[in-house]
Every structure is written in C-alpha cells, then in structure tokens.
Design a protein around this motif. Structure first.
Motif, PDB file in Angstrom:
ATOM      1  N   ILE A  69       0.863  -1.174   0.000  1.00  0.00           N
ATOM      2  CA  ILE A  69       0.000   0.000   0.000  1.00  0.00           C
ATOM      3  C   ILE A  69       0.902   1.228   0.000  1.00  0.00           C
ATOM      4  CG2 ILE A  69      -1.825   1.249   1.230  1.00  0.00           C
ATOM      5  CD1 ILE A  69      -2.317  -1.482   2.745  1.00  0.00           C
ATOM      6  N   LEU A  70       0.640   2.173  -0.882  1.00  0.00           N
ATOM      7  CA  LEU A  70       1.378   3.428  -0.913  1.00  0.00           C
ATOM      8  C   LEU A  70       0.437   4.549  -0.510  1.00  0.00           C
ATOM      9  CD1 LEU A  70       3.373   3.101  -4.273  1.00  0.00           C
ATOM     10  CD2 LEU A  70       4.135   2.530  -1.955  1.00  0.00           C
ATOM     11  N   VAL A  71       0.783   5.239   0.571  1.00  0.00           N
ATOM     12  CA  VAL A  71      -0.048   6.318   1.087  1.00  0.00           C
ATOM     13  C   VAL A  71       0.668   7.647   0.885  1.00  0.00           C
ATOM     14  CG1 VAL A  71      -1.127   7.319   3.141  1.00  0.00           C
ATOM     15  CG2 VAL A  71      -1.139   4.833   2.808  1.00  0.00           C
ATOM     16  N   GLU A  72      -0.002   8.578   0.212  1.00  0.00           N
ATOM     17  CA  GLU A  72       0.529   9.937   0.142  1.00  0.00           C
ATOM     18  C   GLU A  72       0.131  10.668   1.417  1.00  0.00           C
ATOM     19  OE1 GLU A  72       0.830  14.027  -2.480  1.00  0.00           O
ATOM     20  OE2 GLU A  72      -0.628  12.518  -3.119  1.00  0.00           O
ATOM     21  N   MET A  73       1.121  11.054   2.206  1.00  0.00           N
ATOM     22  CA  MET A  73       0.867  11.841   3.408  1.00  0.00           C
ATOM     23  C   MET A  73       0.718  13.313   3.003  1.00  0.00           C
ATOM     24  SD  MET A  73       3.460   9.955   6.112  1.00  0.00           S
ATOM     25  CE  MET A  73       4.949  10.161   5.108  1.00  0.00           C
ATOM     26  N   ILE A  74      -0.175  14.015   3.681  1.00  0.00           N
ATOM     27  CA  ILE A  74      -0.522  15.386   3.295  1.00  0.00           C
ATOM     28  C   ILE A  74      -0.200  16.325   4.455  1.00  0.00           C
ATOM     29  CG2 ILE A  74      -2.285  16.868   2.279  1.00  0.00           C
ATOM     30  CD1 ILE A  74      -1.895  14.431   0.581  1.00  0.00           C
ATOM     31  N   PRO A  75       1.029  16.800   4.565  1.00  0.00           N
ATOM     32  CA  PRO A  75       1.381  17.652   5.709  1.00  0.00           C
ATOM     33  C   PRO A  75       0.631  18.970   5.748  1.00  0.00           C
ATOM     34  CG  PRO A  75       3.178  17.567   4.108  1.00  0.00           C
ATOM     35  CD  PRO A  75       2.189  16.528   3.698  1.00  0.00           C
ATOM     36  N   GLU A  76       0.103  19.432   4.617  1.00  0.00           N
ATOM     37  CA  GLU A  76      -0.640  20.703   4.620  1.00  0.00           C
ATOM     38  C   GLU A  76      -1.885  20.637   5.510  1.00  0.00           C
ATOM     39  OE1 GLU A  76       1.118  20.569   0.367  1.00  0.00           O
ATOM     40  OE2 GLU A  76       0.422  19.145   1.884  1.00  0.00           O
ATOM     41  N   ILE A  77      -2.445  19.445   5.690  1.00  0.00           N
ATOM     42  CA  ILE A  77      -3.691  19.371   6.462  1.00  0.00           C
ATOM     43  C   ILE A  77      -3.486  18.843   7.874  1.00  0.00           C
ATOM     44  CG2 ILE A  77      -4.980  18.998   4.315  1.00  0.00           C
ATOM     45  CD1 ILE A  77      -5.577  16.164   5.413  1.00  0.00           C
ATOM     46  N   ALA A  78      -2.412  18.100   8.117  1.00  0.00           N
ATOM     47  CA  ALA A  78      -2.200  17.514   9.446  1.00  0.00           C
ATOM     48  C   ALA A  78      -0.703  17.363   9.699  1.00  0.00           C
ATOM     49  CB  ALA A  78      -2.911  16.158   9.546  1.00  0.00           C
ATOM     50  N   PRO A  79       0.011  18.466   9.854  1.00  0.00           N
ATOM     51  CA  PRO A  79       1.467  18.385   9.988  1.00  0.00           C
ATOM     52  C   PRO A  79       1.928  17.566  11.184  1.00  0.00           C
ATOM     53  CG  PRO A  79       0.670  20.594  10.504  1.00  0.00           C
ATOM     54  CD  PRO A  79      -0.471  19.857   9.882  1.00  0.00           C
ATOM     55  N   GLY A  80       1.232  17.682  12.312  1.00  0.00           N
ATOM     56  CA  GLY A  80       1.636  16.931  13.492  1.00  0.00           C
ATOM     57  C   GLY A  80       1.479  15.435  13.311  1.00  0.00           C
ATOM     58  N   HIS A  81       0.387  15.016  12.677  1.00  0.00           N
ATOM     59  CA  HIS A  81       0.147  13.593  12.472  1.00  0.00           C
ATOM     60  C   HIS A  81       1.072  13.012  11.405  1.00  0.00           C
ATOM     61  CE1 HIS A  81      -3.390  14.667  14.784  1.00  0.00           C
ATOM     62  NE2 HIS A  81      -3.659  13.381  14.950  1.00  0.00           N
ATOM     63  N   VAL A  82       1.341  13.776  10.362  1.00  0.00           N
ATOM     64  CA  VAL A  82       2.288  13.304   9.346  1.00  0.00           C
ATOM     65  C   VAL A  82       3.673  13.135   9.953  1.00  0.00           C
ATOM     66  CG1 VAL A  82       3.496  13.951   7.225  1.00  0.00           C
ATOM     67  CG2 VAL A  82       1.008  14.195   7.367  1.00  0.00           C
ATOM     68  N   GLU A  83       4.094  14.080  10.769  1.00  0.00           N
ATOM     69  CA  GLU A  83       5.402  13.958  11.410  1.00  0.00           C
ATOM     70  C   GLU A  83       5.435  12.741  12.332  1.00  0.00           C
ATOM     71  OE1 GLU A  83       9.217  14.282  11.986  1.00  0.00           O
ATOM     72  OE2 GLU A  83       8.068  15.459  10.529  1.00  0.00           O
ATOM     73  N   ARG A  84       4.326  12.453  13.019  1.00  0.00           N
ATOM     74  CA  ARG A  84       4.273  11.257  13.869  1.00  0.00           C
ATOM     75  C   ARG A  84       4.396   9.980  13.036  1.00  0.00           C
ATOM     76  NH1 ARG A  84       2.330  10.013  18.887  1.00  0.00           N
ATOM     77  NH2 ARG A  84       3.537  11.905  19.380  1.00  0.00           N
ATOM     78  N   MET A  85       3.725   9.937  11.888  1.00  0.00           N
ATOM     79  CA  MET A  85       3.813   8.749  11.035  1.00  0.00           C
ATOM     80  C   MET A  85       5.239   8.562  10.534  1.00  0.00           C
ATOM     81  SD  MET A  85       0.855   7.415  11.206  1.00  0.00           S
ATOM     82  CE  MET A  85       1.014   6.144   9.951  1.00  0.00           C
ATOM     83  N   ARG A  86       5.909   9.651  10.168  1.00  0.00           N
ATOM     84  CA  ARG A  86       7.308   9.548   9.745  1.00  0.00           C
ATOM     85  C   ARG A  86       8.170   9.029  10.903  1.00  0.00           C
ATOM     86  NH1 ARG A  86       7.123  15.327   7.420  1.00  0.00           N
ATOM     87  NH2 ARG A  86       6.538  15.090   5.222  1.00  0.00           N
ATOM     88  N   LEU A  87       7.966   9.577  12.094  1.00  0.00           N
ATOM     89  CA  LEU A  87       8.763   9.183  13.255  1.00  0.00           C
ATOM     90  C   LEU A  87       8.593   7.692  13.547  1.00  0.00           C
ATOM     91  CD1 LEU A  87       9.014  11.113  16.610  1.00  0.00           C
ATOM     92  CD2 LEU A  87       8.539   8.680  16.597  1.00  0.00           C
ATOM     93  N   LEU A  88       7.347   7.229  13.571  1.00  0.00           N
ATOM     94  CA  LEU A  88       7.093   5.825  13.888  1.00  0.00           C
ATOM     95  C   LEU A  88       7.639   4.891  12.812  1.00  0.00           C
ATOM     96  CD1 LEU A  88       3.465   6.132  15.312  1.00  0.00           C
ATOM     97  CD2 LEU A  88       5.581   5.801  16.603  1.00  0.00           C
ATOM     98  N   ALA A  89       7.506   5.294  11.540  1.00  0.00           N
ATOM     99  CA  ALA A  89       8.053   4.468  10.461  1.00  0.00           C
ATOM    100  C   ALA A  89       9.572   4.389  10.570  1.00  0.00           C
ATOM    101  CB  ALA A  89       7.639   5.030   9.105  1.00  0.00           C
ATOM    102  N   ARG A  90      10.218   5.515  10.893  1.00  0.00           N
ATOM    103  CA  ARG A  90      11.678   5.531  10.994  1.00  0.00           C
ATOM    104  C   ARG A  90      12.177   4.765  12.217  1.00  0.00           C
ATOM    105  NH1 ARG A  90      11.609  11.748   8.750  1.00  0.00           N
ATOM    106  NH2 ARG A  90      11.932  11.136   6.563  1.00  0.00           N
ATOM    107  N   ALA A  91      11.319   4.596  13.214  1.00  0.00           N
ATOM    108  CA  ALA A  91      11.665   3.800  14.387  1.00  0.00           C
ATOM    109  C   ALA A  91      11.315   2.327  14.205  1.00  0.00           C
ATOM    110  CB  ALA A  91      10.934   4.356  15.617  1.00  0.00           C
TER     111      ALA A  91
END
Length: 307
Positions: A69-91
């Motif tokens: 599954i490929l999900v386009e993250m949209i930081p313009e609408i939810a910057p805090g949640h997109v950053e959390r998804m990046r953090l969790l994926a990188r961990a």
C-alpha cells in the motif's frame, strides 16, 4: 483506554446503528475490490507535464502480508500527524503489527503494538487536526462548488473547504478545509478525547462521511486500495480479526535505498486531463455525483516489496 473505532464508536460515535452492524455480521467476509476498479490509466499520449510525482518524503510505503500500500501523506492538512507517522516508520514501530480490526464496507485499523485496540506508542498523544487552513497558495483544485463551499482535491486527497470569498474576511486570509473520508483515505484512531490519537491508524475500505471533521485525516492510499480491501475481516460487531494480516514493513520512501524506493505519479489535478475526468464522472453520475467517485489515475514504478 481503547482507541476507537471500537464497539462503542460503531454503536454511537460513528452512528452505524443496528442495521449497519448487522450487515457487517451477517455478510460473509469478502473483498470489495470488485466494486471499485484500480485507478484508471490515462489515455495514450498523456504528456509528462500532466503527472505529479509524490515527494518521497511524503510517500509512506506499507508492505503487508497481502501486498503493498502506498499512502501519500498530506502535511498541509495535518502536519503533526504526518510527522508522527514519519517518526514511527523511521523507528520501525509498525513492522510486524496486526491489522487487528477490519470491518467490511468500512475500514481497516492497525498501529497497535498489543494487537487488541488498547495499545499505542510511548510518544505523547497528538492534538487533533480535524480541519486545516486553506489560503490562495494551497494547491487545491475544485471539482464542484456547492453553496457550502468547493469540493475537490488537495494533491490526491479529496477535501471540502469554505468558499474563497471568505478569505477577504479572515485575519489570516485563509478559510477552513477538511479531508473527506472517501475510499483509501487514511485517518487516526482515538478514544473519546479528541486529542488522544497516538499510533493507531485506519484506511477506509469504503466512503464514510460520518467521520468527516471528527477524526484527523493525514493521507490517502494512492496505490493498494485493493490490498486494503483484501485484508482479513472481523466476524463480529467489534471487527476484531481472529487471523489478522500483518504489516511486514513500513517506511518513508525517502528513507529506502534507491533500488528499493518506489515512485508514485498521480494525475496532476491542475491539468486539463483532471478537469476532463471530473466532467466525465459528473456526466455519468448525474445528481448522484460525489467526489469519492473520482479516482485519480496513478503510475507506480520501481521499488521491491519487503519479503
């Protein structure tokens, strides 16, 4: 506390009601992929200028036991949640977690290290981002403009916003917008506290407008909706799956080695082809038209799914 969507959310918050729950219980588990075909290919000769490449830092690559599954993250609408998804994926937090709650004709939920709906990451809960502020610079392209405000796309995400005319009346010259829970849209689960989203997320199998402005939208599956719809489903009202599928690996595309990194190109909503596509769908659907009926063509290349 359980991150709803769980039984209470189905019965009350989401207003599914007894009939909706009965449908989920009585209908045999099945994939609904046949109801919506894969994104259409554009006509031969569509120029390269009409494609938009999803930035690698905004492309979440979710490998599962049923496919990618490929999900386009949209930081313009939810910057805090997109950053959390990046953090969790990188961990590597999401690796080998269950799709623990899946309800046909509704959504698939994951992101719980306990696999029960009661777990979350060690990071703090997030403040809700149910709406966002849209200004003249926001890359929003309308599809229709009803009285309440235009409806269209911000990148690959279906959204609705207040009318442009209101921008002149606000101090920041922006208006409110919000993501629409169409098939493939990704949101964050939470409990009764609006500011309780953490690591559990869900991807819609079908449209569910009752969720709009009540759960934070952070992205949309540009590829792999068929995979979401093929995940094993729960057999009771809670949707908890007895034999769940797994996320085998979740990474931000920009973090993958070049040989493993997929590229997703989506029809540019600023292109003439987008306007043609919207008009074709509006002509076909008539008064029943919804922006959820518009499926943007996508091209995926490169990348090797994790074993």
């Amino acid at each position: 506390m359980t991150k709803t969507f769980l039984a209470a959310a189905v019965a009350a918050v989401l207003s599914v009601g007894a009939a909706g729950v009965a449908m989920a219980q009585s209908a045999p588990p099945q994939s609904t992929a046949a109801e919506t075909p894969p994104p259409p290919a554009p006509p031969e000769g569509t120029p390269a200028s009409e494609w938009r490449t999803v930035p690698a830092e905004n492309l979440l690559v979710i490998d599962t036991t049923k496919g990618r599954i490929l999900v386009e993250m949209i930081p313009e609408i939810a910057p805090g949640h997109v950053e959390r998804m990046r953090l969790l994926a990188r961990a590597s937090f999401f690796d080998n977690l269950k799709w623990h709650r899946v309800i046909d004709y509704f959504m698939a939920q994951t992101g719980d290290p306990l696999g029960t709906g009661d777990g979350q990451s060690a990071w703090p809960d997030l403040k809700a981002e149910f709406t966002f502020r849209r200004g003249p610079e926001t890359p929003f392209q309308p599809a229709v403009s009803p009285t309440g405000g235009p409806i269209g796309f911000l990148h690959a995400l279906p959204v609705q916003t207040q009318p442009d005319a209101l921008m002149a009346q606000t101090s920041d010259h922006k208006v409110h917008g919000w993501g629409l829970y169409c098939p493939g849209v990704a949101g964050m689960a939470r409990d009764d506290n609006p500011d309780s989203a953490n690591s559990q997320f869900f991807i819609m199998r079908q449209a569910y407008p009752s969720l709009d402005k009540r759960y934070t939208v952070w992205g949309v599956a540009v590829s792999g909706l068929d995979v979401v719809r093929s995940l094993n489903v729960g057999t009771d009202a809670s949707g908890i799956v007895a034999s769940p599928d797994m996320m085998t690996r979740v990474r931000v595309a920009s973090d993958l080695p070049e040989g493993e990194r997929p590229t997703a190109q989506v029809l540019d909503t600023a292109s003439p082809r987008y306007r043609e596509l919207v008009q074709q769908v509006r002509d076909a659907k008539g008064a029943d038209f919804s922006v959820c009926d518009v499926t943007l063509p996508v091209q995926v290349s490169g990348g090797t799914p994790a074993a």
